[in-house]
Design an enzyme around this catalytic site. Sequence first.
Site, short mmCIF file in Angstrom:
data_model
loop_
_atom_site.label_atom_id
_atom_site.label_comp_id
_atom_site.label_asym_id
_atom_site.label_seq_id
_atom_site.Cartn_x
_atom_site.Cartn_y
_atom_site.Cartn_z
N GLU A 46 -4.04 -11.14 -1.42
CA GLU A 46 -2.58 -11.33 -1.51
C GLU A 46 -1.93 -9.98 -1.81
OE1 GLU A 46 1.05 -12.26 -1.47
OE2 GLU A 46 -0.33 -13.95 -1.08
N ILE A 47 -0.90 -9.63 -1.04
CA ILE A 47 -0.27 -8.32 -1.17
C ILE A 47 0.75 -8.27 -2.30
CG2 ILE A 47 1.59 -8.76 0.48
CD1 ILE A 47 1.20 -5.88 1.48
N GLU A 89 2.31 -24.33 0.37
CA GLU A 89 3.20 -24.41 1.52
C GLU A 89 3.05 -25.75 2.26
OE1 GLU A 89 5.70 -22.63 2.83
OE2 GLU A 89 5.67 -21.37 1.05
N ASP A 117 3.88 -15.44 7.21
CA ASP A 117 5.29 -15.08 7.42
C ASP A 117 5.58 -15.09 8.91
OD1 ASP A 117 7.80 -13.88 7.55
OD2 ASP A 117 7.41 -12.60 5.82
N CYS A 168 -3.02 -19.24 6.56
CA CYS A 168 -2.24 -20.44 6.28
C CYS A 168 -0.76 -20.11 6.06
CB CYS A 168 -2.79 -21.16 5.05
SG CYS A 168 -4.51 -21.66 5.20
N ASN A 186 -3.80 -5.35 1.16
CA ASN A 186 -3.07 -5.43 2.41
C ASN A 186 -4.10 -5.56 3.53
OD1 ASN A 186 -1.54 -5.10 4.72
ND2 ASN A 186 -0.38 -3.35 3.95
N THR A 187 -4.34 -6.79 3.98
CA THR A 187 -5.40 -7.02 4.97
C THR A 187 -5.05 -6.41 6.32
OG1 THR A 187 -4.43 -9.18 5.51
CG2 THR A 187 -6.18 -9.14 3.87
N GLY A 197 -3.65 -13.73 2.71
CA GLY A 197 -2.33 -14.13 2.21
C GLY A 197 -2.44 -15.44 1.46
#
Length: 284
Positions: free
Chosen positions: A125-126, A260, A183, A180, A160-161, A102
């Site tokens: 990253e999805i 973030e 969600d 990191c 999609n891990t 992500g």
Amino acid sequence: MAEPLNKKQKRAHYRQAQKENGISQLPRKKFYRQRAHANVFSDHHLVYPKTPDHMDWSTYFPAYVPDAGPIITSQPTETSLPDTANLYPKKLTKEVEVVDIGCGFGGLLVALAPALPNTLLLGMEIRTSVAEYVQHRIAALRTQNPATDLYQNIGCLRANTMKFLPNFFRKGQLTKAFICFPDPHFKHRKHKARIVSTTLNSEYAYVLRPGGIVYTITDVEDLHHWMVQHLEAHPSFERISEEEQDADPCVEIMKTETEESKKVERNKGQKFIALFRRLEDPPW
């Protein structure tokens, strides 16, 4: 007189121009708008290799292809995979050893690239637009540093891990996995979508070699306790002491360089960190 372009058309026009004219300038986030969340249980029409041996890494890390010739600065998109999905591609001179699960807009990847110059790092990253932004960002940084190998050791793919991590990495391949500011999925019924869970921790244990480290950071205390609880309960992991954690240079980069983390800093929020080491498998 032609009507002015709406925001969606402007974004599409900008990204098409990036592809056609070559990517030499850092991309602008406003042209890569994306929802903050993605349904990890949806299909998303993702393409992924049958096994790690079927994965063609050459377009993501062209500088590490044997006898690669001139270094390529472009980054592929998820549509690059189908052509090689059933082939056994040429091996790189190095393997991917670090993954940012992500990866968001790629701040951690870009900061780690010079800190780990001899290591291949991959962001997963999805979200389509966000992954494309990181790919364009890497391409621009490579173009801006043509005389060096800087940023040749980082790549990003859309994946999609939660579903396909073992399709990309063989057992014991990775030395570091970063999670990191994931969600938090606050609602109880959404906890099954959290990126740290009993089942997923077994997959992290599979792809990490003994001694490898899972790095976690969040600004949500409840999620921090959740990740600590589930990783501590897993027999393949042990928590790293705060002394060793503070001495790890990757921790400081993780705390300060992601988008973030900077947002949390601006809002004067807290950051909760925990590191876990992959243990040796017990004797049979």
